[in-house]
Design a protein around this motif. Structure first.
Motif, PDB file in Angstrom:
ATOM      1  N   VAL A 154       2.532 -41.302 -40.204  1.00  0.00           N
ATOM      2  CA  VAL A 154       2.580 -42.309 -41.263  1.00  0.00           C
ATOM      3  C   VAL A 154       3.685 -43.303 -40.937  1.00  0.00           C
ATOM      4  CG1 VAL A 154       2.827 -42.721 -43.731  1.00  0.00           C
ATOM      5  CG2 VAL A 154       1.805 -40.580 -42.917  1.00  0.00           C
ATOM      6  N   THR A 155       3.346 -44.574 -40.901  1.00  0.00           N
ATOM      7  CA  THR A 155       4.323 -45.629 -40.625  1.00  0.00           C
ATOM      8  C   THR A 155       4.603 -46.402 -41.898  1.00  0.00           C
ATOM      9  OG1 THR A 155       3.490 -45.845 -38.365  1.00  0.00           O
ATOM     10  CG2 THR A 155       4.859 -47.628 -39.189  1.00  0.00           C
ATOM     11  N   THR A 163       5.818 -37.957 -38.741  1.00  0.00           N
ATOM     12  CA  THR A 163       4.675 -37.188 -38.256  1.00  0.00           C
ATOM     13  C   THR A 163       4.570 -35.895 -39.043  1.00  0.00           C
ATOM     14  OG1 THR A 163       4.816 -38.135 -36.037  1.00  0.00           O
ATOM     15  CG2 THR A 163       3.624 -36.063 -36.262  1.00  0.00           C
ATOM     16  N   LEU A 164       3.414 -35.666 -39.657  1.00  0.00           N
ATOM     17  CA  LEU A 164       3.216 -34.541 -40.559  1.00  0.00           C
ATOM     18  C   LEU A 164       2.242 -33.540 -39.961  1.00  0.00           C
ATOM     19  CD1 LEU A 164       2.784 -36.571 -43.872  1.00  0.00           C
ATOM     20  CD2 LEU A 164       4.891 -35.697 -42.882  1.00  0.00           C
ATOM     21  N   GLU A 165       2.578 -32.271 -40.085  1.00  0.00           N
ATOM     22  CA  GLU A 165       1.670 -31.224 -39.649  1.00  0.00           C
ATOM     23  C   GLU A 165       0.635 -30.958 -40.735  1.00  0.00           C
ATOM     24  OE1 GLU A 165       3.731 -27.753 -38.427  1.00  0.00           O
ATOM     25  OE2 GLU A 165       4.732 -28.721 -36.728  1.00  0.00           O
ATOM     26  N   LEU A 166      -0.517 -30.458 -40.315  1.00  0.00           N
ATOM     27  CA  LEU A 166      -1.645 -30.225 -41.204  1.00  0.00           C
ATOM     28  C   LEU A 166      -1.286 -29.220 -42.298  1.00  0.00           C
ATOM     29  CD1 LEU A 166      -4.707 -30.975 -41.423  1.00  0.00           C
ATOM     30  CD2 LEU A 166      -5.167 -28.916 -40.085  1.00  0.00           C
ATOM     31  N   SER A 167      -1.634 -29.558 -43.550  1.00  0.00           N
ATOM     32  CA  SER A 167      -1.379 -28.637 -44.669  1.00  0.00           C
ATOM     33  C   SER A 167      -2.450 -27.549 -44.726  1.00  0.00           C
ATOM     34  CB  SER A 167      -1.338 -29.410 -45.988  1.00  0.00           C
ATOM     35  OG  SER A 167      -0.292 -30.355 -45.989  1.00  0.00           O
ATOM     36  N   GLN A 196      -2.069 -42.932 -38.391  1.00  0.00           N
ATOM     37  CA  GLN A 196      -2.604 -42.570 -37.084  1.00  0.00           C
ATOM     38  C   GLN A 196      -2.930 -41.082 -37.078  1.00  0.00           C
ATOM     39  OE1 GLN A 196       0.872 -44.717 -35.088  1.00  0.00           O
ATOM     40  NE2 GLN A 196      -0.700 -44.888 -33.502  1.00  0.00           N
ATOM     41  N   LEU A 197      -4.180 -40.771 -36.769  1.00  0.00           N
ATOM     42  CA  LEU A 197      -4.635 -39.388 -36.720  1.00  0.00           C
ATOM     43  C   LEU A 197      -4.696 -38.943 -35.258  1.00  0.00           C
ATOM     44  CD1 LEU A 197      -5.868 -36.844 -38.060  1.00  0.00           C
ATOM     45  CD2 LEU A 197      -8.105 -37.935 -37.787  1.00  0.00           C
ATOM     46  N   SER A 217      -4.011 -36.631 -28.872  1.00  0.00           N
ATOM     47  CA  SER A 217      -5.156 -37.484 -28.566  1.00  0.00           C
ATOM     48  C   SER A 217      -5.431 -38.353 -29.787  1.00  0.00           C
ATOM     49  CB  SER A 217      -6.381 -36.629 -28.235  1.00  0.00           C
ATOM     50  OG  SER A 217      -7.533 -37.430 -28.074  1.00  0.00           O
ATOM     51  N   LEU A 218      -5.227 -39.654 -29.637  1.00  0.00           N
ATOM     52  CA  LEU A 218      -5.417 -40.579 -30.759  1.00  0.00           C
ATOM     53  C   LEU A 218      -6.880 -40.589 -31.183  1.00  0.00           C
ATOM     54  CD1 LEU A 218      -4.194 -42.779 -32.602  1.00  0.00           C
ATOM     55  CD2 LEU A 218      -4.778 -44.450 -30.828  1.00  0.00           C
ATOM     56  N   MET A 219      -7.121 -40.335 -32.484  1.00  0.00           N
ATOM     57  CA  MET A 219      -8.482 -40.307 -32.998  1.00  0.00           C
ATOM     58  C   MET A 219      -8.767 -41.458 -33.946  1.00  0.00           C
ATOM     59  SD  MET A 219      -8.883 -36.204 -33.623  1.00  0.00           S
ATOM     60  CE  MET A 219     -10.659 -36.308 -33.850  1.00  0.00           C
ATOM     61  N   ALA A 220      -7.737 -41.953 -34.616  1.00  0.00           N
ATOM     62  CA  ALA A 220      -7.918 -43.084 -35.527  1.00  0.00           C
ATOM     63  C   ALA A 220      -6.576 -43.771 -35.747  1.00  0.00           C
ATOM     64  CB  ALA A 220      -8.491 -42.622 -36.868  1.00  0.00           C
ATOM     65  N   LYS A 221      -6.605 -45.077 -35.764  1.00  0.00           N
ATOM     66  CA  LYS A 221      -5.431 -45.875 -36.092  1.00  0.00           C
ATOM     67  C   LYS A 221      -5.859 -46.906 -37.122  1.00  0.00           C
ATOM     68  CE  LYS A 221      -1.634 -48.584 -34.129  1.00  0.00           C
ATOM     69  NZ  LYS A 221      -1.018 -49.109 -32.879  1.00  0.00           N
ATOM     70  N   LEU A 222      -5.387 -46.734 -38.359  1.00  0.00           N
ATOM     71  CA  LEU A 222      -5.876 -47.526 -39.484  1.00  0.00           C
ATOM     72  C   LEU A 222      -4.777 -48.415 -40.037  1.00  0.00           C
ATOM     73  CD1 LEU A 222      -7.819 -44.650 -41.298  1.00  0.00           C
ATOM     74  CD2 LEU A 222      -8.718 -46.311 -39.664  1.00  0.00           C
ATOM     75  N   ASP A 223      -5.099 -49.697 -40.159  1.00  0.00           N
ATOM     76  CA  ASP A 223      -4.193 -50.674 -40.760  1.00  0.00           C
ATOM     77  C   ASP A 223      -4.364 -50.607 -42.274  1.00  0.00           C
ATOM     78  OD1 ASP A 223      -2.691 -52.797 -41.599  1.00  0.00           O
ATOM     79  OD2 ASP A 223      -3.775 -54.331 -40.483  1.00  0.00           O
ATOM     80  N   MET A 224      -3.416 -49.963 -42.935  1.00  0.00           N
ATOM     81  CA  MET A 224      -3.546 -49.718 -44.368  1.00  0.00           C
ATOM     82  C   MET A 224      -3.467 -50.992 -45.190  1.00  0.00           C
ATOM     83  SD  MET A 224      -4.146 -46.539 -44.660  1.00  0.00           S
ATOM     84  CE  MET A 224      -3.811 -46.243 -46.380  1.00  0.00           C
ATOM     85  N   GLN A 225      -2.719 -51.993 -44.719  1.00  0.00           N
ATOM     86  CA  GLN A 225      -2.599 -53.230 -45.478  1.00  0.00           C
ATOM     87  C   GLN A 225      -3.956 -53.918 -45.608  1.00  0.00           C
ATOM     88  OE1 GLN A 225       0.307 -53.893 -46.966  1.00  0.00           O
ATOM     89  NE2 GLN A 225       0.987 -51.967 -46.058  1.00  0.00           N
TER      90      GLN A 225
END
Length: 461
Positions: A154-155, A163-167, A196-197, A217-225
């Protein structure tokens, strides 16, 4: 409170012998670190790969020493080279001859080779392809055997990253749900700049207590704005509001606040193993380009022989799983930029399918949990006439009350689920049977965009 404080006795410097200071753990560590590097390297040479990797987390000094090329070269040769002078196949001839390689080169090469061996073993277990779904039947077990997990970066708007580990995660027939709970780690909803996932592949050791190395391995990079503008509220309960920002991504927002309760991703099984481990930290996995099959020998006949597999489920249980074969669309029926494939016809009562359970989406966030009504997750796999996955979707969807004319078959409330993205649309009609206390799916139509078909088959519909 006063009783809980630790009492630290004072020791007079003049009466404490120097030998006592050296007996402390810190002094022992300093004594070891004061040894010449040659002696430390000799000590580390008695460790195997797992021990060497683990000790690298003790300090910066040991991280540097435990990355020594001579140590890892010995381990590499012992594990992967049958003959002493045999060069590994994956090493470029030029790199092998270099005398001074970058620190950590052989360490990186060892783990890359171990990972490659694990991948080759598990690839053989991905098959066979299921005749129902068109997907490898052992996707879940392969992901578990490869120690694959997922992380979320999360940026903030300020540029700070977390960077967060899976809950928690939950596997279903053709998809997996991934959830990250807040716990105060997320910034406010409006302050998230990028998500970024990453798929993270943990290289396993024989000792499960040791820390395992992994690569992202980058799976998704989403521009939240950008996604904020098109966010859709698909449901809510007393505590949270669910916002669908992107197919497969919902964010739970605490009601009355801007703070994030949880972030939930749904991932389809199609190429999930490859996407989770074969991309880099900068670029996602790119599926190899294959020559398109020749479809529709008779252009007037249109698309034919298609197969649809669809699963409706929530975060706890499966509501429906069905397969529909021999779907077709004549060329004359192509309109509005879409090709229509009807799986369940509303007027054909024999095709109507009851659902098992309620249309609700259960959520869990640390000590709290709740249920959002009229929501579920749709996992759809459309196969072409050659039984190849053509269009794969896994995304939360919402059900809305629909105003309809009088129906002689069903006099109860009618609902509509409408999913749409750049590749097509899915429309489902459901009715609530009061006496049976269950929903019945009475219509299911898939609309595939002409541009997707033309690009896939190199045609010109």
């Amino acid at each position: 409170m006063a009783a809980s404080k630790a009492v630290i006795p004072r020791v007079r410097a003049g009466r404490t012998p120097k030998r006592a200071d050296k007996s402390s753990p810190a002094s022992n560590r300093n004594f070891i670190e004061r040894l010449p590097p040659e002696i430390l390297i000799k000590i580390l040479s008695y460790l195997d790969a797992s021990g060497l990797f683990t000790i690298s987390h003790v300090s910066k000094l040991f991280y540097h020493l435990a990355s020594d090329n001579a140590l890892w070269n010995r381990i590499y040769v012992k594990n992967f080279c049958k003959k002493k002078k045999q060069k590994p196949k994956c090493v470029d001839e030029r790199l092998w001859k270099l005398q001074d390689k970058a620190v950590g080169f052989w360490k990186w090469l060892f783990f890359k080779t171990v990972a490659g061996c694990d991948m080759n073993k598990c690839k053989r277990h991905l098959g066979p392809i299921s005749r129902h779904t068109g997907l490898p039947s052992q996707t879940e077990s392969v992901l578990r055997n490869l120690h694959v997990t997922w992380e979320l970066t999360v940026t903030h708007e300020s540029g700070h990253t977390e960077t967060l580990e899976l809950s928690w995660s939950q596997f279903f027939e053709t998809s997996v749900i991934l959830c990250w709970s807040g716990g105060g780690l997320f910034p406010s909803y409006q302050q998230i700049s990028t998500l970024q996932l990453y798929g993270v592949w943990r290289v396993g050791f024989n000792c499960p207590s040791l820390k395992h190395p992994g690569r992202g391995s980058l799976m998704a990079k989403l521009d939240m704005q950008t996604l904020h503008k098109g966010a859709e509220v698909i449901g809510q309960d007393k505590l949270v509001e669910l916002k669908l920002l992107h197919p497969g991504l919902i964010i739970g927002i605490w009601k009355g606040e801007c703070s994030v309760a949880f972030i939930l991703f749904t991932l389809h099984f199609h190429k999930l193993v490859e996407r989770s481990i074969q991309g880099s930290t900068e670029c996602p996995y790119v599926e190899p380009k294959v020559n398109p099959p020749f479809d529709d020998i008779d252009p007037e006949y249109g698309l034919h022989g298609y197969q649809l597999h669809i699963v409706l489920h929530n975060t706890v249980c499966e509501l429906m799983s069905a397969r529909f074969s021999q779907l077709f669309c004549r060329r004359s029926q192509i309109c509005d930029g879409h090709i229509q494939l009807t799986a369940i016809c509303e007027t054909n009562l024999s095709q109507h399918t009851p659902l098992r359970g309620d249309m609700t989406l259960h959520w869990i966030c640390e000590a709290l949990q709740g249920t959002v009504e009229n929501c579920c997750i749709m996992s759809l796999t459309l196969l072409d006439e050659f039984r190849n996955p053509f269009w794969c979707i896994s995304s939360p969807v919402s059900m809305k009350l629909q105003k309809t004319s009088i129906s002689y078959d069903y006099d109860s409330a009618h609902y509509l689920i409408h999913y749409q993205d750049s590749d097509g649309q899915v429309k489902m009609k459901l009715v609530w049977m009061e006496e049976e206390k269950q929903f019945v799916l009475i219509s299911l139509v898939v609309y595939v965009s002409i541009s997707k078909v033309n690009k896939y088959f190199v045609r010109d519909y």
